[in-house]
Design a protein around this motif. Structure first.
Motif, short mmCIF file in Angstrom:
data_model
loop_
_atom_site.label_atom_id
_atom_site.label_comp_id
_atom_site.label_asym_id
_atom_site.label_seq_id
_atom_site.Cartn_x
_atom_site.Cartn_y
_atom_site.Cartn_z
N ASN A 79 0.89 -1.33 0.07
CA ASN A 79 0.10 0.22 0.09
C ASN A 79 0.69 1.20 -0.02
O ASN A 79 0.46 2.14 -0.78
N GLU A 80 2.03 1.28 1.09
CA GLU A 80 2.87 2.36 0.84
C GLU A 80 3.56 2.54 -0.32
O GLU A 80 4.04 3.86 -0.60
N ARG A 132 1.33 4.38 -2.60
CA ARG A 132 1.46 5.77 -2.13
C ARG A 132 2.66 6.52 -2.74
O ARG A 132 2.57 7.68 -3.31
N ILE A 182 -3.82 6.91 -2.78
CA ILE A 182 -4.54 6.42 -1.55
C ILE A 182 -5.53 7.32 -1.08
O ILE A 182 -4.96 8.54 -0.76
N SER A 183 -6.79 7.23 -1.36
CA SER A 183 -7.67 8.25 -1.07
C SER A 183 -7.75 8.60 0.51
O SER A 183 -7.46 7.65 1.25
N THR A 184 -8.31 9.68 0.89
CA THR A 184 -8.60 10.08 2.12
C THR A 184 -9.58 9.12 2.85
O THR A 184 -9.21 8.71 3.95
N ASP A 230 -7.52 6.12 3.78
CA ASP A 230 -6.65 6.16 5.11
C ASP A 230 -7.59 6.38 6.18
O ASP A 230 -6.87 5.67 7.18
N GLN A 231 -8.65 6.88 5.81
CA GLN A 231 -9.60 6.77 7.30
C GLN A 231 -10.11 5.24 7.77
O GLN A 231 -9.80 4.85 8.89
N PHE A 283 -8.01 2.79 7.15
CA PHE A 283 -6.92 2.15 7.64
C PHE A 283 -6.70 2.40 8.92
O PHE A 283 -6.04 1.54 9.78
N LYS A 284 -6.83 3.78 9.31
CA LYS A 284 -6.77 4.17 10.74
C LYS A 284 -7.61 3.26 11.68
O LYS A 284 -7.33 2.94 12.87
N GLN A 303 -6.47 -0.14 12.11
CA GLN A 303 -5.24 -0.18 12.99
C GLN A 303 -5.75 -0.08 14.65
O GLN A 303 -5.11 -0.90 15.31
N TRP A 348 -3.39 -3.89 5.48
CA TRP A 348 -4.51 -3.21 4.77
C TRP A 348 -4.15 -2.97 3.30
O TRP A 348 -2.75 -2.77 3.24
#
Length: 351
Positions: free
Chosen positions: A265-266, A269, A276-278, A281-282, A284-285, A288, A295
């Motif tokens: 994923n990174e 990025r 990697i859309s907002t 990322d939400q 993925f947070k 975590q 992810w």
């Protein structure tokens, strides 16, 4: 007039995919690569009712049931003006539909449009697989994938990797070595039942609420990779992720597998931050916070599409994560999946 009862009914089911590690390395500008992916349901189901034409002017009626659209097409005179049906027209053209038959084709999938899970490739392979039954001889699964790829690259002149078509016809968990674009070797990863069941139970697919589409960002990434050559360090990293994922599963190292997902994923990025859309990322947070192992965005990334989460072993935590993510709103939804082990399914319906 078309008789009320069809001569026969042909069915074909092809698979979509998620968790494509090594993506972007299955393209013409990558030249060679390694790709890991997993076939999933919901897939695409094509049904063809075959009738004698008996002087009828129309030759093919296609209904895209999921979208409530119906089209009358002549396989010998494709227009390619309507992007919604260009793939279907090209598949009909390449398969040479017999002139004495009238076909009623129904295409159905529960996968949301533009999910970034290779649905367009699955539509094409399923349609080609079904149409193959109309003429002498049979195409092997890899031959169906090759024709589906030619539909996109040679007839429609689209940018297209090779992994989606291969995954849709082979099913299961795949390790693909692209030796020299578009030539490839597909190896299915055979795992102990317990590992397979854990992957099927714990890999979660979330649709981000709007369709993935090729964008200016993707064109910039393609131009960058084209200019930097096949040995671009990021492409090399993506290739390594596919190889490492295969090895981790064979070793039964699921935490390691999750970390490889994050690394992949990174690397995407690093190709461009907006891949990697907002929303992704939400999610993925949250993943975590709920102690997920890994992810990754599906497909080429960007705005819209879908993501895959490899959740923790605890089942109640998995359900809590699904609930919290869906409550984000904005059309985000959890899509239940399973992993089909069969190759492309083609059969004749029984009356």
């Amino acid at each position: 007039m078309v008789s009320k009862k069809p001569i026969c009914i042909i069915m074909c089911e092809a698979w979509t995919r998620f968790l494509d590690l090594g993506g972007w390395a299955d393209t013409w500008f990558a030249k060679y690569g390694f790709i890991f992916n997993i076939a999933i349901r919901p897939g695409v189901l094509v049904q063809i009712k075959i009738y004698k034409r008996n002087g009828r002017k129309e030759r093919v009626c296609i209904t895209a049931e999921s979208y409530g659209q119906t089209y009358l097409l002549d396989p010998d005179i494709p227009s390619y003006k309507n992007q919604d049906i260009a793939l279907l027209e090209a598949a009909l053209e390449i398969m040479k539909v017999p002139k004495d038959l009238y076909l009623e084709i129904n295409i159905y999938s529960e996968m949301p449009k533009g999910a970034g899970t290779g649905t367009s490739a699955a539509v094409t392979t399923a349609l080609i697989g079904a149409l193959d039954r109309l003429t002498y001889g049979r195409l092997a699964p890899h031959e169906v994938a090759e024709r589906a790829h030619k539909v996109e690259t040679e007839i429609l002149k689209l940018q297209c990797g090779i992994q989606d078509q291969l995954c849709s016809v082979f099913g299961g968990i795949n390790f693909i070595e692209m030796t020299d674009y578009p030539r490839s070797i597909v190896s299915q990863i055979a795992l102990p039942k317990e590992i397979f069941w854990e992957l099927e139970r714990r890999l979660l697919l979330f649709y981000l609420g709007n369709a993935h589409s090729s964008s200016e960002i993707h064109q910039l990434v393609i131009k960058r990779l084209e200019d930097s050559g096949a040995d671009n360090p990021i492409l090399q990293g993506l290739r390594k992720c596919a190889c490492d994922a295969k090895d981790a599963l064979y070793e039964g190292q699921l935490k390691k597998f999750g970390k490889i997902m994050i690394k992949n994923n990174e690397l995407q990025r690093a190709l461009h931050p907006q891949l990697i859309s907002t929303k992704a990322d939400q999610i993925f947070k949250l993943a975590q916070e709920f102690k997920a192992y890994g992810w990754d965005v599906n497909g080429a990334g960007g705005n819209g599409g879908s993501v895959t989460i490899f959740c923790s072993p605890d089942d109640s935590t998995k359900r809590k994560l699904i609930d919290v993510v869906e409550k984000m709103g904005g059309g985000i939804q959890y899509i239940p999946t399973n992993i089909p082990r069969d190759c492309l399914r083609v059969w004749q319906a029984k009356f």
